[in-house]
Design a protein around this motif. Sequence first.
Motif, PDB file in Angstrom:
ATOM      1  N   ILE A   1     -38.634  10.881  -4.624  1.00  0.00           N
ATOM      2  CA  ILE A   1     -37.471  11.265  -3.800  1.00  0.00           C
ATOM      3  C   ILE A   1     -37.527  12.768  -3.499  1.00  0.00           C
ATOM      4  CG2 ILE A   1     -34.943  11.581  -3.935  1.00  0.00           C
ATOM      5  CD1 ILE A   1     -34.904   8.807  -5.381  1.00  0.00           C
ATOM      6  N   THR A   2     -37.910  13.540  -4.516  1.00  0.00           N
ATOM      7  CA  THR A   2     -38.018  14.994  -4.349  1.00  0.00           C
ATOM      8  C   THR A   2     -39.149  15.344  -3.387  1.00  0.00           C
ATOM      9  OG1 THR A   2     -37.164  15.368  -6.570  1.00  0.00           O
ATOM     10  CG2 THR A   2     -38.393  17.172  -5.588  1.00  0.00           C
ATOM     11  N   ARG A   3     -40.284  14.669  -3.565  1.00  0.00           N
ATOM     12  CA  ARG A   3     -41.433  14.948  -2.679  1.00  0.00           C
ATOM     13  C   ARG A   3     -41.038  14.717  -1.218  1.00  0.00           C
ATOM     14  NH1 ARG A   3     -44.832  12.850   0.278  1.00  0.00           N
ATOM     15  NH2 ARG A   3     -44.148  10.704  -0.029  1.00  0.00           N
ATOM     16  N   MET A   4     -40.369  13.568  -0.985  1.00  0.00           N
ATOM     17  CA  MET A   4     -39.981  13.240   0.388  1.00  0.00           C
ATOM     18  C   MET A   4     -38.959  14.251   0.931  1.00  0.00           C
ATOM     19  SD  MET A   4     -39.690   9.126  -0.189  1.00  0.00           S
ATOM     20  CE  MET A   4     -39.001   8.649   1.379  1.00  0.00           C
ATOM     21  N   ALA A   5     -38.036  14.662   0.078  1.00  0.00           N
ATOM     22  CA  ALA A   5     -37.008  15.626   0.513  1.00  0.00           C
ATOM     23  C   ALA A   5     -37.662  16.955   0.873  1.00  0.00           C
ATOM     24  CB  ALA A   5     -35.968  15.820  -0.586  1.00  0.00           C
ATOM     25  N   HIS A   6     -38.561  17.409   0.001  1.00  0.00           N
ATOM     26  CA  HIS A   6     -39.211  18.696   0.273  1.00  0.00           C
ATOM     27  C   HIS A   6     -40.017  18.636   1.570  1.00  0.00           C
ATOM     28  CE1 HIS A   6     -38.937  20.258  -4.154  1.00  0.00           C
ATOM     29  NE2 HIS A   6     -37.832  20.454  -3.465  1.00  0.00           N
ATOM     30  N   GLU A   7     -40.672  17.489   1.764  1.00  0.00           N
ATOM     31  CA  GLU A   7     -41.452  17.325   3.001  1.00  0.00           C
ATOM     32  C   GLU A   7     -40.546  17.451   4.229  1.00  0.00           C
ATOM     33  OE1 GLU A   7     -44.921  14.441   2.662  1.00  0.00           O
ATOM     34  OE2 GLU A   7     -43.673  13.554   4.232  1.00  0.00           O
ATOM     35  N   ALA A   8     -39.294  16.990   4.057  1.00  0.00           N
ATOM     36  CA  ALA A   8     -38.328  17.060   5.172  1.00  0.00           C
ATOM     37  C   ALA A   8     -37.607  18.411   5.211  1.00  0.00           C
ATOM     38  CB  ALA A   8     -37.319  15.924   5.047  1.00  0.00           C
ATOM     39  N   GLY A   9     -37.978  19.309   4.298  1.00  0.00           N
ATOM     40  CA  GLY A   9     -37.397  20.652   4.311  1.00  0.00           C
ATOM     41  C   GLY A   9     -36.097  20.783   3.542  1.00  0.00           C
ATOM     42  N   ALA A  10     -35.742  19.762   2.737  1.00  0.00           N
ATOM     43  CA  ALA A  10     -34.481  19.820   1.984  1.00  0.00           C
ATOM     44  C   ALA A  10     -34.726  20.297   0.551  1.00  0.00           C
ATOM     45  CB  ALA A  10     -33.840  18.432   1.948  1.00  0.00           C
ATOM     46  N   SER A  11     -33.751  20.978  -0.018  1.00  0.00           N
ATOM     47  CA  SER A  11     -33.770  21.277  -1.453  1.00  0.00           C
ATOM     48  C   SER A  11     -33.275  20.039  -2.191  1.00  0.00           C
ATOM     49  CB  SER A  11     -32.873  22.471  -1.755  1.00  0.00           C
ATOM     50  OG  SER A  11     -33.394  23.615  -1.134  1.00  0.00           O
ATOM     51  N   VAL A  12     -33.484  20.010  -3.519  1.00  0.00           N
ATOM     52  CA  VAL A  12     -33.120  18.809  -4.285  1.00  0.00           C
ATOM     53  C   VAL A  12     -32.387  19.177  -5.567  1.00  0.00           C
ATOM     54  CG1 VAL A  12     -34.009  16.783  -5.506  1.00  0.00           C
ATOM     55  CG2 VAL A  12     -35.130  17.542  -3.407  1.00  0.00           C
ATOM     56  N   LEU A  13     -31.274  18.473  -5.794  1.00  0.00           N
ATOM     57  CA  LEU A  13     -30.604  18.538  -7.095  1.00  0.00           C
ATOM     58  C   LEU A  13     -30.654  17.151  -7.722  1.00  0.00           C
ATOM     59  CD1 LEU A  13     -27.454  20.177  -8.401  1.00  0.00           C
ATOM     60  CD2 LEU A  13     -27.550  17.691  -8.501  1.00  0.00           C
ATOM     61  N   VAL A  14     -31.128  17.082  -8.959  1.00  0.00           N
ATOM     62  CA  VAL A  14     -31.146  15.813  -9.684  1.00  0.00           C
ATOM     63  C   VAL A  14     -30.080  15.863 -10.772  1.00  0.00           C
ATOM     64  CG1 VAL A  14     -32.493  14.353 -11.246  1.00  0.00           C
ATOM     65  CG2 VAL A  14     -33.556  15.279  -9.184  1.00  0.00           C
ATOM     66  N   ASP A  15     -29.223  14.839 -10.781  1.00  0.00           N
ATOM     67  CA  ASP A  15     -28.229  14.688 -11.842  1.00  0.00           C
ATOM     68  C   ASP A  15     -28.920  13.963 -13.000  1.00  0.00           C
ATOM     69  OD1 ASP A  15     -26.288  13.784 -13.562  1.00  0.00           O
ATOM     70  OD2 ASP A  15     -24.924  13.068 -12.003  1.00  0.00           O
TER      71      ASP A  15
END
Length: 413
Positions: free
Chosen positions: A186-200
Motif C-alpha cells: 500500500i505504501t509502495r503504491m502511494a509513494h508511486e502516486a506521490g502521496a505520503s503514508v501514515l500507518v496506524d
Amino acid sequence: MEFDVDRIRKDFPILATQMNGRQLVYLDSAATSQKPRQVINAVARHYRKLNANIHRGIYKLSEEATAEYVASKEAVARFIHAKSYRSIVYFRSTTEAINAVARAWGDANTGSGDRVLITEMEHHSNIVPWQMLAKRKGAHLDYVGLRDGSELDLEDYKSKLLLKPKIVAVTHVSNVLGTINDVKEITRMAHEAGASVLVDGAQSVPHMPVDVSGMDADFVAFSGHKMLGPSGIGVLYGKEDVLEGMEPFHGGGDMIRSVDFQESTWNELPWKFEAGTQNMEGAAGLAAAVRYLKRLGMESVREHEKKITLYALEALADEHVTAFGLGRDRIEERAGVISFDVKGVHAHDVAQVFDSEGIAIRSGHHCAMPLVTRVLGEPAVPRMSFYVYTKEQEIDSAIAAIRKAREVMKLSS
Ligand code: C6P
C-alpha cells in the motif's frame, strides 16, 4: 523456545483475580492489554530510584532519568527497526500521534481542493483528525472501500490514487475485522502516486514483527497500553527527514532551542515534538514491555495468536456463529481479533452474559462506527481479542457463554 502460556500467565497478576466471582477470562486485549509484573516493577522502580525531570537538572539523578528516557526510545527504535531514536516521538497515544500528523504535517501540506485518502476500516482515531483537517483546509476526504466487508478493495485503492491524494492513512490491522493489510505494498503504491503514508500500527506493533524501515511508511503510530506497557504513552515513528521538515505540534518547554519575546527556534529531533514534562515513568514501563515482548520473540507471539485465532474461528463455526472478517483459509492475513454475531441475541446481551461468567469482551461499534454500522450493517457487535496470555480453555469458556446467551434469550422470549 516453546511458547509456554501458563508460565507467561504467572507474570500477569490480574489474570489470577476474579470478576463476578469467577476466575477472570480477559478477552479484550485489543482495547488494552494486561501488564506483566516486569512492566509494573519498571514503573515503580522509576518512582523509587530515578524520579527527576529529564533534560533539566544539572545533577546526577536528572541525568540518570534522562538516560533512562533516551534508552527507552532506543529500545523502541530497535523493536520496530527504525534507524535511530531521533525518529521516535512520544505522545500520549496513537490518537494523539495521528492528530499531531494531521495538524503539523497536514496543515503545511494540504490546501483547498487537495485530497486525503483513508479507508472504510479505520478506527475513529484515523478518521476524525483527517475530517478536521479537511474542514480546516477545504480538502476532500476519500475512502477506499472493502471487498465482502472483509478486506481492502485494491482496485478501488488504485482508482482513488489516480486522484493524487497528498496522504494515505491506513490501518495495519483492523480492530474490528482483524484483517492484516499489506501496508508495504500500500505504501509502495502511494509513494508511486506521490502521496505520503501514515500507518496506524495500534493493532499490529503489539502482535507481530513490524519493520518500519522495510515498510517505508512516512509515519507509523501505536500505543504503549496495547503492547503490555502503561497507558498515557504512545509512539509516533516518523522518517527523520520528514520530521525535520515539519513544524512542532505542541509548543512549550524543552521543545525549543531558544525563545525570544516574539520568536522561538526548535530543538533537535525528537525533542522538537515533545513539549513540557513527559511521561517518564511511562517511557520506563514501555521499555520494559518491549524487553518482555522481545524475550518472547515477536514471531512466536504472532504464531501463538494465529493458533488461538484459528482455534476460536473453528469453535465458532461449530456453533454456527458468524465471525466477521476473512475466513479460516486466510488465517495468514488475520490477527487475533474476532467480531461475531450470535443470531437472535443482541451484542450487548452477549457481552452481559459473558460478564456474568467472568469473561471480559467488548461490545459496540469499537470506535469504528462507519465500518460497523455502514459496512457490516450492524448497530453493534461483540468482539473477542487475544494476546500472549490467551489460552484455548478461555475460548472454550467463551463458547460455553455463547451457548448460555442463546439459552437465556430463548427463555426470555
Ligand atoms: N482501539 C479498541 O478497543 P488509543 O486509544 O489512542 O490508544 O488507540 C486508538 C486506536 C487507533 N487505531 C486502532 C486500530 C485502534 O484499535 C485504536 C484503539 C481500542 O479497539 C480502543 S477504542
